[in-house]
Scaffold this motif. Structure first.
Motif, PDB file in Angstrom:
ATOM      1  N   ARG A  58      49.500  44.835  25.522  1.00  0.00           N
ATOM      2  CA  ARG A  58      50.313  45.493  24.495  1.00  0.00           C
ATOM      3  C   ARG A  58      50.228  44.797  23.146  1.00  0.00           C
ATOM      4  N   GLN A  59      50.018  43.512  23.144  1.00  0.00           N
ATOM      5  CA  GLN A  59      49.983  42.762  21.893  1.00  0.00           C
ATOM      6  C   GLN A  59      48.625  42.823  21.205  1.00  0.00           C
ATOM      7  N   THR A  60      47.565  42.631  21.983  1.00  0.00           N
ATOM      8  CA  THR A  60      46.231  42.589  21.387  1.00  0.00           C
ATOM      9  C   THR A  60      45.519  43.931  21.409  1.00  0.00           C
ATOM     10  N   GLY A  61      45.966  44.833  22.303  1.00  0.00           N
ATOM     11  CA  GLY A  61      45.301  46.118  22.443  1.00  0.00           C
ATOM     12  C   GLY A  61      43.993  46.039  23.205  1.00  0.00           C
ATOM     13  N   LYS A  62      43.647  44.856  23.702  1.00  0.00           N
ATOM     14  CA  LYS A  62      42.404  44.661  24.434  1.00  0.00           C
ATOM     15  C   LYS A  62      42.605  44.959  25.910  1.00  0.00           C
ATOM     16  N   THR A  63      41.644  45.662  26.504  1.00  0.00           N
ATOM     17  CA  THR A  63      41.703  45.945  27.929  1.00  0.00           C
ATOM     18  C   THR A  63      41.250  44.728  28.719  1.00  0.00           C
ATOM     19  N   GLU A  64      42.083  44.307  29.674  1.00  0.00           N
ATOM     20  CA  GLU A  64      41.792  43.128  30.474  1.00  0.00           C
ATOM     21  C   GLU A  64      41.773  43.486  31.953  1.00  0.00           C
ATOM     22  N   LEU A  65      41.186  42.605  32.735  1.00  0.00           N
ATOM     23  CA  LEU A  65      41.138  42.787  34.186  1.00  0.00           C
ATOM     24  C   LEU A  65      42.248  41.935  34.788  1.00  0.00           C
ATOM     25  N   VAL A  66      43.373  42.578  35.090  1.00  0.00           N
ATOM     26  CA  VAL A  66      44.566  41.882  35.569  1.00  0.00           C
ATOM     27  C   VAL A  66      44.482  41.719  37.084  1.00  0.00           C
ATOM     28  N   CYS A  67      44.721  40.504  37.535  1.00  0.00           N
ATOM     29  CA  CYS A  67      44.616  40.190  38.962  1.00  0.00           C
ATOM     30  C   CYS A  67      45.994  40.042  39.588  1.00  0.00           C
ATOM     31  N   GLY A  94      39.073  26.088  58.673  1.00  0.00           N
ATOM     32  CA  GLY A  94      37.965  26.811  58.072  1.00  0.00           C
ATOM     33  C   GLY A  94      38.166  28.293  57.907  1.00  0.00           C
ATOM     34  N   LYS A  95      39.392  28.798  58.182  1.00  0.00           N
ATOM     35  CA  LYS A  95      39.656  30.221  58.053  1.00  0.00           C
ATOM     36  C   LYS A  95      40.036  30.561  56.611  1.00  0.00           C
ATOM     37  N   ILE A  96      39.413  31.602  56.095  1.00  0.00           N
ATOM     38  CA  ILE A  96      39.687  32.055  54.731  1.00  0.00           C
ATOM     39  C   ILE A  96      40.215  33.481  54.801  1.00  0.00           C
ATOM     40  N   SER A  97      41.275  33.758  54.082  1.00  0.00           N
ATOM     41  CA  SER A  97      41.825  35.107  54.019  1.00  0.00           C
ATOM     42  C   SER A  97      42.355  35.355  52.612  1.00  0.00           C
ATOM     43  N   ILE A  98      41.744  36.277  51.913  1.00  0.00           N
ATOM     44  CA  ILE A  98      42.099  36.570  50.527  1.00  0.00           C
ATOM     45  C   ILE A  98      42.340  38.068  50.374  1.00  0.00           C
ATOM     46  N   HIS A  99      43.441  38.402  49.715  1.00  0.00           N
ATOM     47  CA  HIS A  99      43.780  39.801  49.458  1.00  0.00           C
ATOM     48  C   HIS A  99      44.253  39.911  48.016  1.00  0.00           C
ATOM     49  N   THR A 100      43.375  40.401  47.159  1.00  0.00           N
ATOM     50  CA  THR A 100      43.689  40.490  45.734  1.00  0.00           C
ATOM     51  C   THR A 100      43.248  41.837  45.172  1.00  0.00           C
ATOM     52  N   LYS A 101      43.895  42.223  44.097  1.00  0.00           N
ATOM     53  CA  LYS A 101      43.563  43.471  43.403  1.00  0.00           C
ATOM     54  C   LYS A 101      43.297  43.152  41.937  1.00  0.00           C
ATOM     55  N   TYR A 102      42.268  43.779  41.374  1.00  0.00           N
ATOM     56  CA  TYR A 102      41.897  43.584  39.977  1.00  0.00           C
ATOM     57  C   TYR A 102      41.909  44.957  39.296  1.00  0.00           C
ATOM     58  N   VAL A 103      42.818  45.139  38.355  1.00  0.00           N
ATOM     59  CA  VAL A 103      42.984  46.439  37.702  1.00  0.00           C
ATOM     60  C   VAL A 103      42.883  46.263  36.189  1.00  0.00           C
ATOM     61  N   ARG A 104      42.179  47.169  35.537  1.00  0.00           N
ATOM     62  CA  ARG A 104      42.046  47.139  34.078  1.00  0.00           C
ATOM     63  C   ARG A 104      43.328  47.641  33.427  1.00  0.00           C
ATOM     64  N   GLU A 105      43.899  46.804  32.560  1.00  0.00           N
ATOM     65  CA  GLU A 105      45.114  47.171  31.841  1.00  0.00           C
ATOM     66  C   GLU A 105      44.985  46.743  30.385  1.00  0.00           C
ATOM     67  N   ASN A 145      40.287  52.436  38.749  1.00  0.00           N
ATOM     68  CA  ASN A 145      40.431  51.564  37.583  1.00  0.00           C
ATOM     69  C   ASN A 145      40.302  50.078  37.910  1.00  0.00           C
ATOM     70  N   GLY A 146      39.519  49.748  38.954  1.00  0.00           N
ATOM     71  CA  GLY A 146      39.348  48.341  39.252  1.00  0.00           C
ATOM     72  C   GLY A 146      38.719  48.073  40.599  1.00  0.00           C
ATOM     73  N   TYR A 195      32.238  40.074  38.497  1.00  0.00           N
ATOM     74  CA  TYR A 195      31.928  40.455  37.122  1.00  0.00           C
ATOM     75  C   TYR A 195      32.314  41.905  36.875  1.00  0.00           C
ATOM     76  N   ASP A 196      32.970  42.157  35.740  1.00  0.00           N
ATOM     77  CA  ASP A 196      33.335  43.515  35.333  1.00  0.00           C
ATOM     78  C   ASP A 196      32.796  43.767  33.930  1.00  0.00           C
ATOM     79  N   MET A 197      31.908  44.741  33.795  1.00  0.00           N
ATOM     80  CA  MET A 197      31.264  45.005  32.522  1.00  0.00           C
ATOM     81  C   MET A 197      32.238  45.552  31.481  1.00  0.00           C
ATOM     82  N   GLN A 198      33.118  46.459  31.876  1.00  0.00           N
ATOM     83  CA  GLN A 198      33.987  47.142  30.913  1.00  0.00           C
ATOM     84  C   GLN A 198      34.890  46.172  30.154  1.00  0.00           C
ATOM     85  N   THR A 199      35.408  45.162  30.848  1.00  0.00           N
ATOM     86  CA  THR A 199      36.304  44.207  30.215  1.00  0.00           C
ATOM     87  C   THR A 199      35.593  42.912  29.819  1.00  0.00           C
TER      88      THR A 199
END
Length: 279
Positions: free
Chosen positions: A249-258, A235-246, A218-219, A182-186
């Motif tokens: 350009r079209q809506t002007g809304k800040t989103e959490l881009v993964c 059963g092995k799990i390996s996840i590497h992700t980044k979530y950055v607020r951007e 910023n994320g 959960y990200d409050m800002q976006t």
């Protein structure tokens, strides 16, 4: 039918909408009282001859549990509250559908099982997200579930939803676990990972350890390696992700881009919209 069903959604997203709510309920000590289960060997004499007070043991246990919960709620750390309190979809008491997220600033999480929503609320502001079908819905394979906070700050949280084993149709079973960032800002809730099993006797698919995110500029970043006890073959799990607020350009809304950091360099994954709730 496959014995296990596991789905990794690195960048799935649930979009929330913020609104004003000036009638937030006050958290009371009774919110966290855990219902006591009566001991099958309760006393047959009155007063009870097996306890110092003459009370049935389940009465004593219930009182001690309530006192402990009250102490944690009022004087414990936020982590102790996250560990102690869950919100249950089959709760009949509305006071038990709220849990403090950060008590010092009045940030709290609420569950509305009638709609299948959770909300994050603070100082008259509310962000709402749909995490399941409404309880009683014919399409609901998870009629009983619980929601708890694993980690949180004033701006983000890691939330776990656990689905108890249920026979949603004759001979058809489902149980599972979902993790959300959960990200409050976006006003965003992203599905980090989910796993489920269709076998009644299989171990619960809760991985060890649970996901943890690291705050970055910023994320957030998630580098998670874990083991799923219900999947012995893979059963092995390996996840590497980044979530950055951007800003879009079209809506002007800040989103959490993964971005999936294991994919080709620079490749972004927006993910599918798992659910959306409109006020």
């Amino acid at each position: 039918m496959k014995k296990f069903l596991f789905l990794f959604m690195a960048c799935a997203v649930i979009v929330g909408h913020a609104c004003a709510d000036n009638n937030l309920s006050t958290i009371k000590a009774s919110t966290a009282v855990v219902a006591a289960v009566k001991d099958s060997s309760r006393c047959t004499s009155d007063p009870c001859a097996n306890t110092p007070t003459g009370e049935d043991q389940y009465v004593i246990d219930a009182r001690e549990a309530a006192a402990y919960n009250k102490k944690v709620l009022e004087a414990g750390t936020d982590q102790q509250r996250w560990d102690q309190f869950r919100l249950y979809s089959d709760s009949k008491d509305p006071n038990r559908l709220t849990v403090p997220m950060i008590l010092a600033i009045g940030l709290e999480m609420k569950l509305d099982p009638k709609k299948g929503d959770i909300s994050i609320e603070k100082s008259g502001q509310k962000q709402v997200f749909k995490i399941d079908d409404a309880v009683g819905s014919g399409a609901n394979t998870c009629p009983k579930y619980s929601v708890r906070i694993l980690d949180a700050s004033s701006t983000y949280a890691m939330i776990e939803k656990s689905c108890s084993i249920s026979e949603y149709a004759p001979g058809k079973y489902h149980m599972g676990v979902d993790y959300y960032l959960y990200d409050m800002q976006t006003a965003t809730l992203r599905s980090v990972w989910e796993g489920s099993s269709t076998e009644k006797a299989s171990p619960f698919p809760r991985p060890k350890p649970a996901p943890q995110v690291k705050k970055i500029s910023n994320g957030y970043q998630l580098d998670w390696s874990a083991t799923d006890p219900s999947n012995k073959q893979d059963g092995k799990i390996s996840i590497h992700t980044k979530y950055v607020r951007e800003k879009d350009r079209q809506t002007g809304k800040t989103e959490l881009v993964c971005t999936d950091l294991t994919a080709a360099k620079g490749e972004e994954h927006g993910g599918r919209v798992k659910a959306e709730f409109s006020l």
